[in-house]
Design a protein around this motif. Structure first.
Motif, mmCIF file in Angstrom:
data_model
loop_
_atom_site.group_PDB
_atom_site.id
_atom_site.type_symbol
_atom_site.label_atom_id
_atom_site.label_comp_id
_atom_site.label_asym_id
_atom_site.label_seq_id
_atom_site.Cartn_x
_atom_site.Cartn_y
_atom_site.Cartn_z
ATOM 1 N N ASP A 271 0.825 -1.205 0.000
ATOM 2 C CA ASP A 271 0.000 0.000 0.000
ATOM 3 C C ASP A 271 0.863 1.261 0.000
ATOM 4 O OD1 ASP A 271 0.954 -0.596 2.508
ATOM 5 O OD2 ASP A 271 -0.943 -0.270 3.567
ATOM 6 N N VAL A 272 1.881 1.275 0.863
ATOM 7 C CA VAL A 272 2.760 2.446 0.945
ATOM 8 C C VAL A 272 3.688 2.517 -0.260
ATOM 9 C CG1 VAL A 272 4.633 3.506 2.266
ATOM 10 C CG2 VAL A 272 2.666 2.525 3.457
ATOM 11 N N ILE A 273 4.223 1.386 -0.677
ATOM 12 C CA ILE A 273 5.190 1.369 -1.780
ATOM 13 C C ILE A 273 4.555 1.852 -3.077
ATOM 14 C CG2 ILE A 273 6.568 -0.164 -3.245
ATOM 15 C CD1 ILE A 273 7.181 -1.796 -0.721
ATOM 16 N N ILE A 274 3.333 1.406 -3.376
ATOM 17 C CA ILE A 274 2.664 1.830 -4.610
ATOM 18 C C ILE A 274 2.386 3.331 -4.578
ATOM 19 C CG2 ILE A 274 0.496 1.682 -5.899
ATOM 20 C CD1 ILE A 274 0.458 -1.284 -5.347
ATOM 21 N N ALA A 275 1.883 3.821 -3.438
ATOM 22 C CA ALA A 275 1.589 5.256 -3.332
ATOM 23 C C ALA A 275 2.860 6.089 -3.440
ATOM 24 C CB ALA A 275 0.875 5.537 -2.008
ATOM 25 N N ALA A 276 3.929 5.642 -2.775
ATOM 26 C CA ALA A 276 5.192 6.380 -2.844
ATOM 27 C C ALA A 276 5.761 6.354 -4.256
ATOM 28 C CB ALA A 276 6.197 5.777 -1.861
ATOM 29 N N ALA A 277 5.626 5.219 -4.935
ATOM 30 C CA ALA A 277 6.095 5.136 -6.322
ATOM 31 C C ALA A 277 5.325 6.107 -7.212
ATOM 32 C CB ALA A 277 5.935 3.703 -6.836
ATOM 33 N N GLY A 278 4.013 6.207 -6.988
ATOM 34 C CA GLY A 278 3.213 7.160 -7.746
ATOM 35 C C GLY A 278 3.648 8.588 -7.484
ATOM 36 N N LEU A 279 3.954 8.893 -6.219
ATOM 37 C CA LEU A 279 4.417 10.240 -5.869
ATOM 38 C C LEU A 279 5.762 10.530 -6.527
ATOM 39 C CD1 LEU A 279 4.066 12.831 -4.177
ATOM 40 C CD2 LEU A 279 5.217 11.638 -2.296
ATOM 41 N N ILE A 280 6.668 9.561 -6.520
ATOM 42 C CA ILE A 280 7.984 9.738 -7.147
ATOM 43 C C ILE A 280 7.824 10.027 -8.638
ATOM 44 C CG2 ILE A 280 10.109 8.535 -7.790
ATOM 45 C CD1 ILE A 280 9.836 7.016 -5.088
ATOM 46 N N ILE A 281 6.978 9.263 -9.292
ATOM 47 C CA ILE A 281 6.779 9.446 -10.737
ATOM 48 C C ILE A 281 6.188 10.818 -11.037
ATOM 49 C CG2 ILE A 281 5.433 8.625 -12.723
ATOM 50 C CD1 ILE A 281 5.700 5.786 -11.509
ATOM 51 N N PHE A 282 5.214 11.238 -10.234
ATOM 52 C CA PHE A 282 4.579 12.545 -10.480
ATOM 53 C C PHE A 282 5.560 13.684 -10.221
ATOM 54 C CE2 PHE A 282 1.796 16.136 -9.268
ATOM 55 C CZ PHE A 282 1.123 16.265 -10.482
ATOM 56 N N LEU A 283 6.345 13.591 -9.141
ATOM 57 C CA LEU A 283 7.330 14.637 -8.859
ATOM 58 C C LEU A 283 8.418 14.675 -9.930
ATOM 59 C CD1 LEU A 283 7.761 14.196 -4.982
ATOM 60 C CD2 LEU A 283 6.525 16.027 -6.170
ATOM 61 N N PHE A 284 8.799 13.505 -10.412
ATOM 62 C CA PHE A 284 9.774 13.453 -11.508
ATOM 63 C C PHE A 284 9.210 14.133 -12.756
ATOM 64 C CE2 PHE A 284 11.197 11.302 -15.388
ATOM 65 C CZ PHE A 284 12.555 11.607 -15.349
ATOM 66 N N TRP A 285 7.939 13.885 -13.032
ATOM 67 C CA TRP A 285 7.299 14.506 -14.200
ATOM 68 C C TRP A 285 7.294 16.021 -14.060
ATOM 69 C CZ3 TRP A 285 2.654 17.325 -14.599
ATOM 70 C CH2 TRP A 285 2.240 17.581 -15.917
ATOM 71 N N LEU A 286 6.983 16.509 -12.842
ATOM 72 C CA LEU A 286 7.003 17.960 -12.614
ATOM 73 C C LEU A 286 8.401 18.524 -12.809
ATOM 74 C CD1 LEU A 286 4.737 18.305 -9.432
ATOM 75 C CD2 LEU A 286 4.123 18.860 -11.783
ATOM 76 N N ASP A 287 9.395 17.796 -12.315
ATOM 77 C CA ASP A 287 10.777 18.240 -12.451
ATOM 78 C C ASP A 287 11.195 18.235 -13.924
ATOM 79 O OD1 ASP A 287 13.248 19.096 -11.609
ATOM 80 O OD2 ASP A 287 14.000 17.099 -11.171
ATOM 81 N N TRP A 288 10.815 17.207 -14.644
ATOM 82 C CA TRP A 288 11.159 17.082 -16.061
ATOM 83 C C TRP A 288 10.518 18.191 -16.883
ATOM 84 C CZ3 TRP A 288 8.038 14.847 -20.260
ATOM 85 C CH2 TRP A 288 8.779 14.662 -21.429
ATOM 86 N N ARG A 289 9.315 18.606 -16.421
ATOM 87 C CA ARG A 289 8.631 19.694 -17.118
ATOM 88 C C ARG A 289 9.189 21.064 -16.761
ATOM 89 N NH1 ARG A 289 3.567 18.490 -19.363
ATOM 90 N NH2 ARG A 289 3.643 20.683 -19.980
ATOM 91 N N GLY A 290 10.183 21.095 -15.860
ATOM 92 C CA GLY A 290 10.860 22.362 -15.574
ATOM 93 C C GLY A 290 10.328 23.133 -14.408
ATOM 94 N N HIS A 291 9.629 22.452 -13.461
ATOM 95 C CA HIS A 291 9.135 23.138 -12.274
ATOM 96 C C HIS A 291 10.242 23.178 -11.236
ATOM 97 C CE1 HIS A 291 4.871 23.251 -13.510
ATOM 98 N NE2 HIS A 291 5.168 22.133 -14.139
#
Length: 567
Positions: A271-291
């Motif tokens: 439960d925690v690992i899947i949610a944390a993985a989703g958060l990592i992916i979303f934050l990476f996407w924000l970073d990749w988009r230049g935020h």
């Protein structure tokens, strides 16, 4: 005129400060530990008795890793011993759980004192989860459907708590000497609590260095503090080098388990690992988009100082830590990073903030709700449970259970004695009496009752034969007998004696210590694979003993040379 309201405002401000909450918590705990509280017994509760064994050894002047081997670091047992000395009537599991605050509370106070100067709400948001996890004697994983305290995995919970302090300091304290000293002390606490926690903290600390959280002089300061303390403790009869040698021996006994344990962690914390993985992916996407807001520190110029990398490193460190744990409060040290992300999320638009908040909630909530829920469950049922009917166990007997489980526990001794061959047959096949034998509440309560009967039998034996057993040893996982009877404990052996994971081959030093022990207790109800294997390991040191049957379930192996009046 003097402004008389100034002092009043300052006192009111202090009363509602994080430090005052910490101080008030300490006072409440002192009151609770002064009372003989009775708590519901839980699965594998007998792990708690290891602390009693260690406390007696420390009282006798024995040094962990030098005079006896332990499954974890010395600080766990020293803190328990100190707290039990202050509160001799305290419930042992609560003493063990809260003893960590002797070292953890000053470290957390130092962190929140700095944070509180700039942001009181943030300081409270760091402190309150810390107190929840420190106070609740519960693991996240349930091993039984009925409520009961988690008397096992205590040092795992403490390890996670020190990692929480370390992460809080690394995230929220400014670069400087204060951060370096707190980080060094937190790493020392991890080193002397559990070595895997120290390695996990090392991963986090190394990443913090790479992100620029430390200047070179502060890294040198932290290393100097760490090494000076180690050097000082090494002067105590080689305590540190003996501890490291003990760790190496334990690692050699547990090779080949790592892969399967990684799978267990993924299964238990999906439960925690899947949610944390989703958060990592979303934050990476924000970073990749230049935020640019996705850096952990706005002043940092390090490419590595990214929110998604911080979460990733903590997840890797936490997963590695939990491969060596059975029972814990997993990944609680993620919260400081998640809290920092929440505070910075105001820079994002509403839609992105909502996604971040949801992912953080799914990551953080499961652990805290399981810990709080488990604690509230056993507190709620405790008044209706039946206390253990024992008279010889001192505070070790401050446990209770359901009436029907107590009825079953009271029947087990006769059942075991009437079905000896059945349990011997199971042991011959390498099987326990039940699939989850040590997690069964009836067995944990029965074991306590059986020890009470054994203590009475030992006292009767000594009175009848006008003899005193000055030293005792128990051929089982845990050995509270020296603590109960205030006798010497066999030196150089492993406390928490798991013959498959912690007890190695018989060495000449251990053999000599066992041979010198006046009385070795051998439990026989029921026969188990672990008990058999433990007896086989020590068989050479016990081959010349006189066997005395204390009762139907306990044998006393009397040292050669100790004569009875009838001999």
């Amino acid at each position: 005129m003097v402004d008389l309201t100034t002092g009043r405002k300052q006192s009111v401000t202090w009363f509602f400060s994080p430090l005052s909450l910490l101080f008030l918590t300490a006072l409440v705990l002192c009151v609770l530990l002064s009372l003989p509280l009775i708590i519901p017994i839980g699965p594998m509760y007998w792990d708690t008795y290891i602390y009693l064994d260690a406390a007696q050894r420390l009282k006798l002047g024995q040094i962990p890793a030098v005079d006896f081997q332990a499954p974890v670091g010395a600080m766990e047992y020293y803190q328990f011993y100190w707290l039990q000395t202050l509160f001799p009537s305290g419930q042992p599991t609560l003493l063990a759980q809260w003893s960590v605050l002797i070292s953890a509370m000053p470290l957390m106070a130092a962190v929140i004192a700095v944070v509180d100067k700039d942001n009181r709400k943030l300081a409270m948001a760091i402190l309150i989860p810390f107190l929840i996890f420190a106070l609740c004697p519960m693991n996240t994983q349930a091993f039984h459907s009925y409520p009961g305290v988690s008397g096992f995995g205590i040092y795992n919970r403490h390890t996670s708590l020190f990692l929480y302090i370390l992460t809080s300091a690394l995230i929220f304290l400014p670069r400087g000497r204060t951060l370096a000293i707190i980080a060094a002390l937190a790493m020392l606490a991890l080193f002397f609590t559990k070595i895997t926690g120290f390695l996990a903290g090392g991963m986090i600390g190394l990443f913090a260095v790479l992100t620029g959280r430390f200047l070179l002089r502060h890294v040198i300061l932290a290393l100097a503090v760490f090494m000076i303390v180690l050097a000082g403790l090494e002067l105590n009869n080689g305590m540190v080098s003996s501890y490291i040698a003990n760790i190496i021996a334990l690692v050699s006994l547990n090779e080949g388990l790592l892969i399967s344990r990684f799978l267990t962690v993924f299964s238990n914390k999906l439960d925690v690992i899947i949610a944390a993985a989703g958060l990592i992916i979303f934050l990476f996407w924000l970073d990749w988009r230049g935020h640019s807001q996705t850096t952990m520190s706005q002043k940092s110029r390090s490419f590595l100082d990214r929110d998604w990398l911080w979460v990733s490193v903590l997840m890797v460190a936490g997963t590695f830590l939990e491969t060596q744990n059975t029972g814990s409060q997993e990944f609680i040290f993620l919260w400081p990073v998640l809290l920092a992300i929440i505070y910075k999320s105001t820079a994002f638009d509403e839609k992105k903030r909502l996604i971040i908040f949801c992912l953080i909630a799914f990551t953080a909530i499961p652990t805290v709700t399981k810990v709080i829920h488990g604690t509230l469950r056993f507190v709620a049922v405790a008044p209706n449970y039946i206390p253990a009917p024992v008279s010889e166990l001192k505070t070790m007997g401050l446990v209770s259970t359901r009436a029907d489980i107590m009825d079953r526990a009271l029947l087990l001794e006769d059942h075991y004695t009437q079905n000896v061959k059945s349990y011997q047959q199971l042991a011959d096949e390498g099987q326990l009496p039940s699939w989850r034998f040590y997690a069964e509440l009836d067995y944990q309560m029965y074991w306590l009752l059986s020890v009470d009967h054994a203590v009475k039998a030992i006292k009767q034996f000594e009175t009848t034969n006008n003899i005193r057993l000055n030293s005792l040893m128990n051929l089982d996982f845990t050995d509270p007998f020296p603590w109960i009877l205030d006798r010497d404990a066999t030196r150089h052996i492993q406390i928490g004696a798991d013959p498959f994971r912690t007890v190695g081959t018989l060495t000449p030093l251990v053999e000599a210590s066992v041979r010198a022990t006046d009385g070795v207790l051998r439990p026989t109800c029921p026969t188990t694979t672990a008990r058999r294997h433990l007896q086989d390991i020590y068989a050479k040191a016990l081959d010349d003993r006189t066997i005395i049957k204390l009762n139907e379930c306990w044998d006393l192996l009397l040292r050669s040379g100790m004569r009875l009046p009838t001999q």
